[in-house]
Design a protein around this motif. Structure first.
Motif, PDB file in Angstrom:
ATOM      1  N   UNK A  12       0.799  -1.226   0.000  1.00  0.00           N
ATOM      2  CA  UNK A  12       0.000   0.000   0.000  1.00  0.00           C
ATOM      3  C   UNK A  12       0.834   1.280   0.000  1.00  0.00           C
ATOM      4  N   UNK A  13       2.131   1.187   0.311  1.00  0.00           N
ATOM      5  CA  UNK A  13       2.954   2.395   0.283  1.00  0.00           C
ATOM      6  C   UNK A  13       3.404   2.700  -1.141  1.00  0.00           C
ATOM      7  N   UNK A  14       4.054   1.733  -1.809  1.00  0.00           N
ATOM      8  CA  UNK A  14       4.601   1.993  -3.144  1.00  0.00           C
ATOM      9  C   UNK A  14       3.689   1.525  -4.270  1.00  0.00           C
ATOM     10  N   UNK A  15       2.651   0.767  -3.930  1.00  0.00           N
ATOM     11  CA  UNK A  15       1.658   0.253  -4.889  1.00  0.00           C
ATOM     12  C   UNK A  15       2.240  -0.745  -5.889  1.00  0.00           C
ATOM     13  N   UNK A  16       3.377  -1.368  -5.549  1.00  0.00           N
ATOM     14  CA  UNK A  16       3.953  -2.425  -6.385  1.00  0.00           C
ATOM     15  C   UNK A  16       3.580  -3.778  -5.791  1.00  0.00           C
ATOM     16  N   UNK A  17       3.514  -4.828  -6.631  1.00  0.00           N
ATOM     17  CA  UNK A  17       3.237  -6.170  -6.097  1.00  0.00           C
ATOM     18  C   UNK A  17       4.358  -6.627  -5.161  1.00  0.00           C
ATOM     19  N   UNK A  18       4.001  -7.481  -4.211  1.00  0.00           N
ATOM     20  CA  UNK A  18       4.977  -8.087  -3.309  1.00  0.00           C
ATOM     21  C   UNK A  18       5.084  -9.562  -3.687  1.00  0.00           C
ATOM     22  N   UNK A  19       6.097  -9.926  -4.509  1.00  0.00           N
ATOM     23  CA  UNK A  19       6.245 -11.327  -4.895  1.00  0.00           C
ATOM     24  C   UNK A  19       6.543 -12.203  -3.674  1.00  0.00           C
ATOM     25  N   UNK A  72       9.309  13.127   2.365  1.00  0.00           N
ATOM     26  CA  UNK A  72      10.421  12.186   2.127  1.00  0.00           C
ATOM     27  C   UNK A  72       9.908  10.843   1.621  1.00  0.00           C
ATOM     28  N   UNK A  73       8.790  10.379   2.176  1.00  0.00           N
ATOM     29  CA  UNK A  73       8.242   9.108   1.710  1.00  0.00           C
ATOM     30  C   UNK A  73       7.700   9.236   0.286  1.00  0.00           C
ATOM     31  N   UNK A  74       7.191  10.420  -0.089  1.00  0.00           N
ATOM     32  CA  UNK A  74       6.771  10.640  -1.476  1.00  0.00           C
ATOM     33  C   UNK A  74       7.960  10.470  -2.414  1.00  0.00           C
ATOM     34  N   UNK A  75       9.100  11.053  -2.050  1.00  0.00           N
ATOM     35  CA  UNK A  75      10.306  10.912  -2.882  1.00  0.00           C
ATOM     36  C   UNK A  75      10.743   9.469  -2.962  1.00  0.00           C
ATOM     37  N   UNK A  76      10.703   8.769  -1.834  1.00  0.00           N
ATOM     38  CA  UNK A  76      11.066   7.351  -1.822  1.00  0.00           C
ATOM     39  C   UNK A  76      10.148   6.554  -2.744  1.00  0.00           C
ATOM     40  N   UNK A  77       8.837   6.796  -2.655  1.00  0.00           N
ATOM     41  CA  UNK A  77       7.875   6.063  -3.486  1.00  0.00           C
ATOM     42  C   UNK A  77       8.156   6.323  -4.969  1.00  0.00           C
ATOM     43  N   UNK A  78       8.441   7.567  -5.330  1.00  0.00           N
ATOM     44  CA  UNK A  78       8.776   7.875  -6.728  1.00  0.00           C
ATOM     45  C   UNK A  78      10.026   7.128  -7.163  1.00  0.00           C
ATOM     46  N   UNK A  79      11.016   7.064  -6.287  1.00  0.00           N
ATOM     47  CA  UNK A  79      12.273   6.383  -6.606  1.00  0.00           C
ATOM     48  C   UNK A  79      12.067   4.879  -6.723  1.00  0.00           C
ATOM     49  N   UNK A  80      11.400   4.274  -5.737  1.00  0.00           N
ATOM     50  CA  UNK A  80      11.257   2.818  -5.726  1.00  0.00           C
ATOM     51  C   UNK A  80      10.282   2.344  -6.809  1.00  0.00           C
ATOM     52  N   UNK A  81       9.388   3.206  -7.256  1.00  0.00           N
ATOM     53  CA  UNK A  81       8.439   2.827  -8.317  1.00  0.00           C
ATOM     54  C   UNK A  81       9.161   2.465  -9.608  1.00  0.00           C
ATOM     55  N   UNK A  82      10.373   2.964  -9.787  1.00  0.00           N
ATOM     56  CA  UNK A  82      11.158   2.670 -10.986  1.00  0.00           C
ATOM     57  C   UNK A  82      11.910   1.348 -10.874  1.00  0.00           C
ATOM     58  N   UNK A 124      12.038  -2.900  -9.979  1.00  0.00           N
ATOM     59  CA  UNK A 124      11.134  -4.058 -10.084  1.00  0.00           C
ATOM     60  C   UNK A 124      10.588  -4.436  -8.705  1.00  0.00           C
ATOM     61  N   UNK A 125       9.455  -5.142  -8.661  1.00  0.00           N
ATOM     62  CA  UNK A 125       8.850  -5.502  -7.372  1.00  0.00           C
ATOM     63  C   UNK A 125       9.798  -6.263  -6.443  1.00  0.00           C
ATOM     64  N   UNK A 126      10.727  -7.014  -6.997  1.00  0.00           N
ATOM     65  CA  UNK A 126      11.652  -7.791  -6.178  1.00  0.00           C
ATOM     66  C   UNK A 126      12.897  -7.032  -5.757  1.00  0.00           C
ATOM     67  N   UNK A 127      12.962  -5.735  -6.020  1.00  0.00           N
ATOM     68  CA  UNK A 127      14.153  -4.950  -5.696  1.00  0.00           C
ATOM     69  C   UNK A 127      14.442  -4.976  -4.200  1.00  0.00           C
ATOM     70  N   UNK A 128      15.723  -5.145  -3.877  1.00  0.00           N
ATOM     71  CA  UNK A 128      16.180  -5.085  -2.486  1.00  0.00           C
ATOM     72  C   UNK A 128      17.369  -4.157  -2.421  1.00  0.00           C
ATOM     73  N   UNK A 129      17.412  -3.366  -1.405  1.00  0.00           N
ATOM     74  CA  UNK A 129      18.560  -2.494  -1.206  1.00  0.00           C
ATOM     75  C   UNK A 129      19.727  -3.349  -0.746  1.00  0.00           C
TER      76      UNK A 129
END
Length: 100
Positions: free
Chosen positions: A10-17, A74-84, A86-91
């Motif tokens: 619900x934060x980034x609106x990407x699927x959680x595989x 700050x969370x808006x910026x994070x969401x914009x960044x992480x939206x780019x 893939x759903x499986x991205x890990x830092x």
């Protein structure tokens, strides 16, 4: 038999595989009266960003919903960044709590 779709963060609106780290976020922190309260399933990276951005008092007082969390600058910026990503991205670089 069809497989159920992946849940949506619900934060980034990407699927959680199923193979991606996920965690439950108490909308009101347990130590601030949220024990037994509503929780949401998030990507672990999204959950970590929430707690790197806001302390428990701020979460309980000013950000007790997904809508208020998503409105934080700050969370808006994070969401914009992480939206780019893939759903499986890990830092790969776990960082300490950043300054506000």
């Amino acid at each position: 038999m069809t497989q159920a779709p992946d849940p949506i963060c619900p934060l980034c609106l990407r699927p959680i595989p199923p193979d991606v780290a996920q965690s439950r976020h108490h909308l009101v922190p347990k130590l601030r009266g949220g024990k037994g309260g509503p929780t949401v399933l998030l990507h672990a990276i999204c959950h970590a960003e929430i707690h790197a951005t806001l302390n428990e008092t701020e979460l309980a007082r000013d950000y007790p919903t997904i809508e208020t969390l998503r409105a934080h600058p700050r969370l808006q910026k994070f969401v914009q960044w992480v939206a780019l990503r893939p759903p499986g991205f890990r830092s790969r670089v776990p960082g300490p709590r950043r300054g506000r």
